[in-house]
Design a protein around this motif. Structure first.
Motif, PDB file in Angstrom:
ATOM      1  N   LYS A   1       0.930  -1.078   0.033  1.00  0.00           N
ATOM      2  CA  LYS A   1      -0.109   0.009   0.000  1.00  0.00           C
ATOM      3  C   LYS A   1       1.290   1.392  -0.186  1.00  0.00           C
ATOM      4  CE  LYS A   1      -4.055  -1.763   1.687  1.00  0.00           C
ATOM      5  NZ  LYS A   1      -5.011  -1.878   0.485  1.00  0.00           N
ATOM      6  N   MET A   2       1.823   1.035   0.858  1.00  0.00           N
ATOM      7  CA  MET A   2       2.644   2.592   0.949  1.00  0.00           C
ATOM      8  C   MET A   2       3.215   2.661  -0.373  1.00  0.00           C
ATOM      9  SD  MET A   2       3.250   3.965   3.373  1.00  0.00           S
ATOM     10  CE  MET A   2       4.939   5.254   4.106  1.00  0.00           C
ATOM     11  N   THR A   3       3.637   1.389  -1.363  1.00  0.00           N
ATOM     12  CA  THR A   3       4.711   1.319  -2.624  1.00  0.00           C
ATOM     13  C   THR A   3       3.407   2.659  -3.183  1.00  0.00           C
ATOM     14  OG1 THR A   3       5.617  -0.383  -2.139  1.00  0.00           O
ATOM     15  CG2 THR A   3       5.815   0.288  -4.651  1.00  0.00           C
ATOM     16  N   LEU A   4       2.363   1.839  -3.563  1.00  0.00           N
ATOM     17  CA  LEU A   4       1.335   2.061  -4.846  1.00  0.00           C
ATOM     18  C   LEU A   4       0.668   3.929  -4.166  1.00  0.00           C
ATOM     19  CD1 LEU A   4      -1.347  -0.442  -4.532  1.00  0.00           C
ATOM     20  CD2 LEU A   4       0.544   0.227  -6.341  1.00  0.00           C
ATOM     21  N   PHE A   5       0.641   4.381  -3.265  1.00  0.00           N
ATOM     22  CA  PHE A   5       0.606   5.235  -2.659  1.00  0.00           C
ATOM     23  C   PHE A   5       1.472   6.601  -3.124  1.00  0.00           C
ATOM     24  CE2 PHE A   5      -3.208   4.327   0.082  1.00  0.00           C
ATOM     25  CZ  PHE A   5      -3.971   5.466  -0.276  1.00  0.00           C
ATOM     26  N   GLY A   6       2.747   6.084  -2.693  1.00  0.00           N
ATOM     27  CA  GLY A   6       3.775   6.626  -2.677  1.00  0.00           C
ATOM     28  C   GLY A   6       3.986   7.449  -4.343  1.00  0.00           C
ATOM     29  N   ALA A   7       4.034   5.550  -5.622  1.00  0.00           N
ATOM     30  CA  ALA A   7       4.287   6.000  -6.377  1.00  0.00           C
ATOM     31  C   ALA A   7       2.681   6.563  -7.075  1.00  0.00           C
ATOM     32  CB  ALA A   7       3.380   4.829  -7.344  1.00  0.00           C
ATOM     33  N   SER A   8       1.350   7.270  -6.605  1.00  0.00           N
ATOM     34  CA  SER A   8       0.356   7.549  -6.707  1.00  0.00           C
ATOM     35  C   SER A   8       0.819   8.589  -6.785  1.00  0.00           C
ATOM     36  CB  SER A   8      -0.639   7.518  -6.596  1.00  0.00           C
ATOM     37  OG  SER A   8      -2.289   8.142  -6.161  1.00  0.00           O
ATOM     38  N   GLY A   9       1.367   9.548  -5.382  1.00  0.00           N
ATOM     39  CA  GLY A   9       1.844  11.014  -5.359  1.00  0.00           C
ATOM     40  C   GLY A   9       2.705  11.382  -5.898  1.00  0.00           C
ATOM     41  N   THR A  10       3.700  10.537  -6.608  1.00  0.00           N
ATOM     42  CA  THR A  10       5.335  10.493  -7.643  1.00  0.00           C
ATOM     43  C   THR A  10       4.348  11.106  -9.220  1.00  0.00           C
ATOM     44  OG1 THR A  10       6.427   9.225  -6.229  1.00  0.00           O
ATOM     45  CG2 THR A  10       7.464  10.187  -8.097  1.00  0.00           C
ATOM     46  N   ILE A  11       3.554  10.121  -9.493  1.00  0.00           N
ATOM     47  CA  ILE A  11       3.205  10.297 -11.024  1.00  0.00           C
ATOM     48  C   ILE A  11       2.104  10.975 -11.226  1.00  0.00           C
ATOM     49  CG2 ILE A  11       1.668   9.001 -12.251  1.00  0.00           C
ATOM     50  CD1 ILE A  11       2.854   6.456 -11.859  1.00  0.00           C
ATOM     51  N   ALA A  12       0.965  11.674  -9.906  1.00  0.00           N
ATOM     52  CA  ALA A  12       0.363  12.898  -9.964  1.00  0.00           C
ATOM     53  C   ALA A  12       1.110  13.925  -9.859  1.00  0.00           C
ATOM     54  CB  ALA A  12      -0.337  12.929  -8.955  1.00  0.00           C
ATOM     55  N   ALA A  13       2.284  14.019  -9.693  1.00  0.00           N
ATOM     56  CA  ALA A  13       2.716  15.232  -9.501  1.00  0.00           C
ATOM     57  C   ALA A  13       3.807  15.599 -10.814  1.00  0.00           C
ATOM     58  CB  ALA A  13       4.569  14.957  -8.472  1.00  0.00           C
TER      59      ALA A  13
END
Lengths: 346, 321
Positions: free
Chosen positions: B209-221
């Motif tokens: 879950k941490m990986t997915l949310f981290g990736a979500s934030g980075t890709i959104a950025a």
């Protein structure tokens, strides 16, 4: 010597005639031009009025291609305006008339339109950097707004003056702030020496919030005699608040408002005077300008003038509010009172 | 009907819809098939469809990230703020991406380690990150970025294809491989299907879950920065409201809002359906509320049809036994 004078006179005349011809520049009616009128968003009365004015101009200019009135929804205003501009460019329309809500973010899309030979005319709200824009059709001069509001305050409060407060939209609306600043500047004049500005409050262009702010002003300043609201939402809310509380005899409302929304309050004396420019005229002048530029009858450069149908002659000047911008100044304000509000509200 | 069969038929439905939309567009507008228009069709929504790719993983995992549009705005504003303070643009870009990563990990922490529902956590993020973005740039737009930065957002890179479209294509491939043929992808489905079972079987749920949310934030950025480059100017309200369009794309792609099912092919088709529909309506001068209603109706159908099909098939089976 005499000959020389004559020659000079003849030359001068020739120049003035030439100049006169240029001043008479009029677009040839009847050309089939696909033109897009793009408001900030759809579903707002002033923009519908501008559409009506543009249609009137389209009819007069006998443009057989129907005017396209395209706008985004309020939630999607920025991305929507860019999308509509881009699609209009793809379609190769002749002119796009934008009431810009996207700041400089519209620049790449507007530039792309210009590169394709499309006339880009802004109205109501310009492109701040003026990049990608041929000319801005400005409704009124910002400094004039201040004087008009000060004059209305004086006219309502009378020779003896009095105390009043401003109910504005939001603390970060650029046009509102410019108008309020212009009014404070105007108040420095001797003519308005007896007017005292108590406070400036913000209703964020929400009816409920503006209504409550107006009532709060009454509580805070018992000797206040006028609320000046330079926003069409705020002025209605303030007038309604004073009417609901039976305060219309002691506290008047004024500012910038739409006649049809203000009719009742003007007739019953709650808001004896208010002002606005005509959005119908703004739409009309914008269409005339865009048509003249698109047909090549008018060049978007400083000093060029043209005849805009029933509204007469206009000249393109530098825009004092933007470094690189050109503008056509429509003006003046219409001030509404008991005598003319009914006709305007129709 | 098996779950697999239903999914396949859903993609079939999307494909049929796409064919109809494309046919109508070709019939209706002579400009539709122009190379410039096809590029614009992607370019005008490119940031949303980039974020939709990672959102697909988040939703299959049984979570949701409502903060993506605010993270897009935050990254763009951090970049603009750093740039205005004199930071060189490449560093400002890194700053924007790190802000996105931090925002994503912050969301992930509350969801994965504290166990709060992602709906609530990322709703708070939607409001909070937007607030920070607005504080950073206040009410003035920031522009005048270096020419190369604006060109990244606006100029073609390969033939008529822009940098953003290339990034989208690469991400599509990477995420497709991750989801459908990697260990992480299998875990995403398992956790989305049954969180408790996944926990008891020793899967490192928190890490996933941490990986997915981290990736979500980075890709959104990343998407937010590309958006800034495309528009050449940054404001506090950048990308506001985009989260709904992004989630719409994912759900229309057949991804279950309850997690555990869906695939990237469906989302790819959904992207094509929505983009072509929008473009066709735009070229036919249908804008504003009409456009919104049509896409809204499509989403309602996408939620109703599979559920109704399920109900009907259940009843039918019930009658048989």
């Amino acid at each position: 010597m005499k000959k020389y004078l004559l020659a000079t006179a003849a030359l001068a005349m020739a120049v003035s005639i030439n100049h006169g011809v240029q001043a008479q520049a009029m677009a040839k009616p009847g050309e089939a031009l696909d033109m897009v009128l793009l408001p900030k968003f759809l579903g707002i009365l002033p923009f519908d009025q501008a559409h009506q004015g543009a249609q009137e101009a389209a009819k007069e200019l006998e443009n057989p291609t129907p005017l396209q009135f395209l706008g985004p929804t309020p939630e999607n205003s920025v991305a929507g305006q860019i999308e509509i501009t881009t699609n209009a460019t793809t379609q190769g329309v002749a002119a796009i008339m934008i009431s810009n809500n996207s700041g400089d973010q519209i620049v790449p899309a507007a530039k792309a339109a210009q590169e394709k030979g499309i006339a880009v005319v802004t109205w109501d709200s310009p492109i701040p950097s003026a990049e990608g824009e041929d000319v801005f059709v400005a409704q009124v001069d910002f400094s004039e707004t201040g004087v008009v509001m000060a004059d209305m305050a004086l006219s309502i409060l009378g020779e003896d003056g009095g105390k009043f407060a401003i109910l504005s939209a939001s603390p970060d609306a650029a046009n509102q702030n410019a108008w309020n600043a212009a009014m404070k500047e105007a108040l420095k004049g001797e003519k308005y020496a007896k007017l005292e500005l108590l406070d400036t409050v913000y209703g964020n262009d929400q009816s409920e919030e503006s209504y409550n702010q107006a009532l709060a002003l009454v509580d805070k300043y018992p000797d206040m005699e006028l609320i000046m609201a330079p926003t069409s939402v705020g002025i209605v809310a303030a007038a309604k608040a004073m009417q609901d509380e039976d305060l219309c005899d002691t506290v008047k409302t004024s500012g910038l408002g739409v006649p049809s929304e203000m009719l009742a309050y003007t007739m019953n004396g709650c808001a004896p005077e208010f002002a606005l420019w005509s959005f119908v005229d703004l739409g009309y002048l914008t269409y005339q300008t865009a048509y003249a530029i698109a047909t090549g009858a008018l060049k978007a450069e400083e000093g060029a003038s043209f005849k805009a149908g029933r509204m007469g002659e206009y000249t393109i000047t530098k825009d004092p509010t933007r470094d690189a911008g050109l503008r056509i100044l429509m003006g003046p304000f219409s001030v509404y009172d008991k005598d003319n509000v009914e006709a305007a509200a129709k | 009907m098996s779950a697999l069969g239903r999914l396949k038929s859903w993609e079939g439905l999307l494909l049929a819809l796409l064919v109809i939309i494309v046919a109508v567009n070709i019939e209706h507008s002579p400009y539709y098939l122009g190379v410039g228009n096809i590029v614009n069709l992607f370019q005008l929504s490119i940031e949303k469809i980039i974020v939709a790719l990672i959102m697909t993983l988040v939703i299959i995992n049984g979570e949701i990230d409502l903060s993506v549009a605010s993270v897009m705005g935050l990254a763009a504003c951090v970049l603009a703020w750093l740039f205005e303070m004199g930071t060189p643009m490449p560093l400002a870009i890194v700053g924007g991406l790190l802000a996105g990563l931090a925002a994503g990990l912050f969301n992930g922490f509350w969801v994965a380690y504290v166990g709060l529902p992602s709906l609530a956590v990322t709703l708070a993020g939607l409001i909070g990150y937007r607030g920070i973005a607005r504080i950073l740039v206040e009410d003035h737009p920031i522009g005048n970025f270096p020419e190369w930065f604006n060109l990244v957002g606006q100029q073609p890179l390969i033939g008529p294809v822009t940098v953003s479209i290339v990034i989208f294509a690469l991400l599509f491939v990477i995420i497709a491989i991750t989801l459908h043929s990697s260990a992480l992808g299998r875990l995403v489905y398992v956790i989305g299907n049954n969180l408790q079972a996944a926990r008891y079987s020793g899967i490192r749920v928190r890490l996933v879950k941490m990986t997915l949310f981290g990736a979500s934030g980075t890709i959104a950025a990343l998407a937010g920065i590309l958006y800034a480059a495309r528009l050449g100017s940054v404001r506090g309200d950048m990308a506001a409201g985009f989260e709904l369009d992004i989630i719409t794309i994912v759900l229309l792609g057949g991804v279950s809002i309850f997690g555990g099912s869906g695939n990237l092919a469906g989302v790819g088709l959904s992207i094509l359906v929505i983009l072509n529909l929008r473009n066709g309506m735009g070229l036919a001068s249908i804008t504003g509320n009409t456009q919104t209603s049509v896409i809204g109706a499509l989403l309602i159908l996408s939620v109703l049809v599979p559920n109704m099909a399920q109900t009907i098939s259940n009843k039918w089976n019930g009658r048989e036994t």
